[in-house]
Design a protein around this motif. Structure first.
Motif, PDB file in Angstrom:
ATOM      1  N   ALA A  27     -51.726   3.611 -26.510  1.00  0.00           N
ATOM      2  CA  ALA A  27     -51.239   4.349 -26.222  1.00  0.00           C
ATOM      3  C   ALA A  27     -52.609   5.817 -26.518  1.00  0.00           C
ATOM      4  CB  ALA A  27     -50.058   4.080 -27.602  1.00  0.00           C
ATOM      5  N   ALA A  28     -53.125   5.600 -27.125  1.00  0.00           N
ATOM      6  CA  ALA A  28     -53.680   7.034 -26.660  1.00  0.00           C
ATOM      7  C   ALA A  28     -55.146   6.814 -25.878  1.00  0.00           C
ATOM      8  CB  ALA A  28     -55.048   6.989 -28.188  1.00  0.00           C
ATOM      9  N   LYS A  29     -55.247   5.485 -25.293  1.00  0.00           N
ATOM     10  CA  LYS A  29     -55.700   5.656 -24.233  1.00  0.00           C
ATOM     11  C   LYS A  29     -55.011   6.323 -22.861  1.00  0.00           C
ATOM     12  CE  LYS A  29     -58.957   1.718 -24.775  1.00  0.00           C
ATOM     13  NZ  LYS A  29     -59.118   0.404 -24.554  1.00  0.00           N
ATOM     14  N   LYS A  30     -53.935   5.324 -22.662  1.00  0.00           N
ATOM     15  CA  LYS A  30     -53.004   6.078 -21.724  1.00  0.00           C
ATOM     16  C   LYS A  30     -53.006   7.439 -21.506  1.00  0.00           C
ATOM     17  CE  LYS A  30     -48.115   4.197 -19.700  1.00  0.00           C
ATOM     18  NZ  LYS A  30     -47.555   3.472 -19.322  1.00  0.00           N
ATOM     19  N   LYS A  31     -52.446   8.014 -22.629  1.00  0.00           N
ATOM     20  CA  LYS A  31     -52.129   9.115 -22.338  1.00  0.00           C
ATOM     21  C   LYS A  31     -53.191  10.257 -23.310  1.00  0.00           C
ATOM     22  CE  LYS A  31     -48.519  12.429 -24.345  1.00  0.00           C
ATOM     23  NZ  LYS A  31     -47.168  12.609 -24.956  1.00  0.00           N
ATOM     24  N   ALA A  32     -53.487  10.917 -21.706  1.00  0.00           N
ATOM     25  CA  ALA A  32     -55.008  11.677 -22.723  1.00  0.00           C
ATOM     26  C   ALA A  32     -54.004  13.191 -22.890  1.00  0.00           C
ATOM     27  CB  ALA A  32     -55.896  12.615 -21.588  1.00  0.00           C
ATOM     28  N   ALA A  33     -55.021  14.045 -24.292  1.00  0.00           N
ATOM     29  CA  ALA A  33     -53.953  14.862 -24.969  1.00  0.00           C
ATOM     30  C   ALA A  33     -55.151  16.032 -23.792  1.00  0.00           C
ATOM     31  CB  ALA A  33     -55.250  15.386 -25.989  1.00  0.00           C
ATOM     32  N   PRO A  34     -53.341  17.183 -23.979  1.00  0.00           N
ATOM     33  CA  PRO A  34     -54.034  18.315 -23.233  1.00  0.00           C
ATOM     34  C   PRO A  34     -54.361  19.463 -23.393  1.00  0.00           C
ATOM     35  CG  PRO A  34     -51.554  18.525 -23.881  1.00  0.00           C
ATOM     36  CD  PRO A  34     -52.344  17.172 -24.116  1.00  0.00           C
ATOM     37  N   ALA A  35     -55.797  20.335 -22.613  1.00  0.00           N
ATOM     38  CA  ALA A  35     -56.526  20.555 -23.501  1.00  0.00           C
ATOM     39  C   ALA A  35     -55.987  21.737 -24.624  1.00  0.00           C
ATOM     40  CB  ALA A  35     -57.419  21.893 -21.931  1.00  0.00           C
ATOM     41  N   LYS A  36     -56.139  21.881 -25.448  1.00  0.00           N
ATOM     42  CA  LYS A  36     -55.596  22.531 -26.486  1.00  0.00           C
ATOM     43  C   LYS A  36     -55.751  23.538 -26.016  1.00  0.00           C
ATOM     44  CE  LYS A  36     -55.347  23.082 -31.297  1.00  0.00           C
ATOM     45  NZ  LYS A  36     -56.360  22.181 -32.824  1.00  0.00           N
ATOM     46  N   CYS A  37     -54.451  24.833 -26.646  1.00  0.00           N
ATOM     47  CA  CYS A  37     -54.415  26.360 -26.137  1.00  0.00           C
ATOM     48  C   CYS A  37     -53.997  27.044 -27.557  1.00  0.00           C
ATOM     49  CB  CYS A  37     -53.217  26.060 -25.151  1.00  0.00           C
ATOM     50  SG  CYS A  37     -53.108  27.995 -24.411  1.00  0.00           S
ATOM     51  N   THR A  38     -54.876  27.565 -27.667  1.00  0.00           N
ATOM     52  CA  THR A  38     -54.436  28.457 -28.731  1.00  0.00           C
ATOM     53  C   THR A  38     -54.719  30.288 -27.934  1.00  0.00           C
ATOM     54  OG1 THR A  38     -56.934  28.743 -29.522  1.00  0.00           O
ATOM     55  CG2 THR A  38     -55.391  27.423 -30.828  1.00  0.00           C
ATOM     56  N   ALA A  39     -53.786  30.661 -28.133  1.00  0.00           N
ATOM     57  CA  ALA A  39     -53.372  31.925 -28.061  1.00  0.00           C
ATOM     58  C   ALA A  39     -54.862  32.922 -27.925  1.00  0.00           C
ATOM     59  CB  ALA A  39     -52.244  32.841 -28.898  1.00  0.00           C
ATOM     60  N   GLY A  40     -55.044  33.857 -26.515  1.00  0.00           N
ATOM     61  CA  GLY A  40     -56.295  34.516 -25.843  1.00  0.00           C
ATOM     62  C   GLY A  40     -57.542  33.290 -25.847  1.00  0.00           C
ATOM     63  N   ALA A  41     -57.247  32.116 -25.707  1.00  0.00           N
ATOM     64  CA  ALA A  41     -58.395  30.821 -25.659  1.00  0.00           C
ATOM     65  C   ALA A  41     -58.248  31.334 -23.948  1.00  0.00           C
ATOM     66  CB  ALA A  41     -58.202  29.800 -25.616  1.00  0.00           C
ATOM     67  N   TRP A  42     -59.825  30.943 -23.391  1.00  0.00           N
ATOM     68  CA  TRP A  42     -59.987  30.919 -22.006  1.00  0.00           C
ATOM     69  C   TRP A  42     -60.178  30.071 -21.335  1.00  0.00           C
ATOM     70  CZ3 TRP A  42     -63.907  31.195 -18.407  1.00  0.00           C
ATOM     71  CH2 TRP A  42     -63.409  31.916 -16.411  1.00  0.00           C
ATOM     72  N   GLN A  43     -59.605  29.765 -19.896  1.00  0.00           N
ATOM     73  CA  GLN A  43     -61.376  27.901 -19.635  1.00  0.00           C
ATOM     74  C   GLN A  43     -61.357  27.955 -18.131  1.00  0.00           C
ATOM     75  OE1 GLN A  43     -58.461  25.032 -20.471  1.00  0.00           O
ATOM     76  NE2 GLN A  43     -57.459  24.964 -18.799  1.00  0.00           N
ATOM     77  N   GLN A  44     -62.201  27.513 -18.060  1.00  0.00           N
ATOM     78  CA  GLN A  44     -62.341  27.414 -16.636  1.00  0.00           C
ATOM     79  C   GLN A  44     -61.491  26.585 -15.317  1.00  0.00           C
ATOM     80  OE1 GLN A  44     -66.568  25.613 -15.554  1.00  0.00           O
ATOM     81  NE2 GLN A  44     -67.440  27.294 -16.124  1.00  0.00           N
ATOM     82  N   ALA A  45     -60.834  27.137 -14.454  1.00  0.00           N
ATOM     83  CA  ALA A  45     -60.216  26.658 -13.612  1.00  0.00           C
ATOM     84  C   ALA A  45     -60.580  25.836 -12.134  1.00  0.00           C
ATOM     85  CB  ALA A  45     -58.584  27.370 -13.255  1.00  0.00           C
ATOM     86  N   ALA A  46     -59.764  25.981 -11.242  1.00  0.00           N
ATOM     87  CA  ALA A  46     -60.500  26.128  -9.357  1.00  0.00           C
ATOM     88  C   ALA A  46     -61.712  26.799  -9.063  1.00  0.00           C
ATOM     89  CB  ALA A  46     -59.954  26.316  -8.964  1.00  0.00           C
ATOM     90  N   CYS A  47     -62.309  26.149  -7.423  1.00  0.00           N
ATOM     91  CA  CYS A  47     -62.707  27.104  -7.347  1.00  0.00           C
ATOM     92  C   CYS A  47     -62.368  28.184  -6.092  1.00  0.00           C
ATOM     93  CB  CYS A  47     -63.921  26.895  -6.751  1.00  0.00           C
ATOM     94  SG  CYS A  47     -65.791  26.368  -7.925  1.00  0.00           S
ATOM     95  N   VAL A  48     -63.265  29.242  -6.271  1.00  0.00           N
ATOM     96  CA  VAL A  48     -62.031  29.487  -4.369  1.00  0.00           C
ATOM     97  C   VAL A  48     -63.990  30.602  -3.857  1.00  0.00           C
ATOM     98  CG1 VAL A  48     -61.306  31.571  -3.358  1.00  0.00           C
ATOM     99  CG2 VAL A  48     -60.825  29.922  -5.837  1.00  0.00           C
ATOM    100  N   GLY A  49     -63.903  28.646  -2.806  1.00  0.00           N
ATOM    101  CA  GLY A  49     -65.086  29.843  -1.958  1.00  0.00           C
ATOM    102  C   GLY A  49     -66.500  29.643  -2.897  1.00  0.00           C
ATOM    103  N   LEU A  50     -67.250  30.449  -3.436  1.00  0.00           N
ATOM    104  CA  LEU A  50     -68.574  30.341  -3.999  1.00  0.00           C
ATOM    105  C   LEU A  50     -67.642  31.314  -5.592  1.00  0.00           C
ATOM    106  CD1 LEU A  50     -71.911  31.498  -2.659  1.00  0.00           C
ATOM    107  CD2 LEU A  50     -70.625  28.996  -3.261  1.00  0.00           C
ATOM    108  N   MET A  51     -66.879  31.410  -6.106  1.00  0.00           N
ATOM    109  CA  MET A  51     -66.136  32.358  -7.122  1.00  0.00           C
ATOM    110  C   MET A  51     -65.561  31.348  -8.139  1.00  0.00           C
ATOM    111  SD  MET A  51     -67.591  35.503  -6.709  1.00  0.00           S
ATOM    112  CE  MET A  51     -66.491  36.172  -8.099  1.00  0.00           C
ATOM    113  N   ARG A  52     -65.421  31.550  -9.241  1.00  0.00           N
ATOM    114  CA  ARG A  52     -65.044  30.782 -10.520  1.00  0.00           C
ATOM    115  C   ARG A  52     -63.323  31.163 -10.672  1.00  0.00           C
ATOM    116  NH1 ARG A  52     -64.780  25.477 -11.801  1.00  0.00           N
ATOM    117  NH2 ARG A  52     -67.020  24.941 -11.245  1.00  0.00           N
ATOM    118  N   THR A  53     -62.600  30.484 -10.137  1.00  0.00           N
ATOM    119  CA  THR A  53     -61.198  31.357 -11.618  1.00  0.00           C
ATOM    120  C   THR A  53     -60.928  30.722 -12.726  1.00  0.00           C
ATOM    121  OG1 THR A  53     -59.515  29.773 -10.531  1.00  0.00           O
ATOM    122  CG2 THR A  53     -60.218  32.170  -9.469  1.00  0.00           C
ATOM    123  N   GLY A  54     -60.487  31.663 -13.224  1.00  0.00           N
ATOM    124  CA  GLY A  54     -59.804  31.345 -15.138  1.00  0.00           C
ATOM    125  C   GLY A  54     -58.634  31.128 -15.257  1.00  0.00           C
ATOM    126  N   GLN A  55     -57.980  30.543 -17.053  1.00  0.00           N
ATOM    127  CA  GLN A  55     -57.184  30.775 -17.413  1.00  0.00           C
ATOM    128  C   GLN A  55     -57.601  30.604 -18.506  1.00  0.00           C
ATOM    129  OE1 GLN A  55     -56.173  26.082 -17.149  1.00  0.00           O
ATOM    130  NE2 GLN A  55     -55.145  26.656 -15.110  1.00  0.00           N
TER     131      GLN A  55
END
Length: 78
Positions: A27-55
């Motif tokens: 069950a642990a292998k089947k369901k991957a844990a989503p990225a932990k989200c704590t208020a104010g945290a930032w993470q990389q997201a998709a590329c747009v050309g040569l620029m990277r966006t975030g979340q």
């Protein structure tokens, strides 16, 4: 003969118990844990050309698109 069979069964049972603690459950292998989200945290997201966006993580614990973009050479097409 029964003592040998008993010893083999005991060793097999210990091996099964040891293996169950050393490997993650199915069950642990089947369901991957989503990225932990704590208020104010930032993470990389998709590329747009040569620029990277975030979340950015909101106060409600959900990821929202960030307005921050930065140059990232790894976004170049290969």
């Amino acid at each position: 003969m029964l003592k040998i069979i008993g010893k083999v069964a005991a060793v097999a049972a210990l091996a099964v118990v040891a293996a169950s603690f050393s490997t993650p459950s199915y069950a642990a292998k089947k369901k991957a844990a989503p990225a932990k989200c704590t208020a104010g945290a930032w993470q990389q997201a998709a590329c747009v050309g040569l620029m990277r966006t975030g979340q950015r993580c909101g106060l409600d614990g959900k990821w929202y698109p960030s307005l921050v973009m930065y140059f990232d050479p790894s976004c170049a097409k290969k």
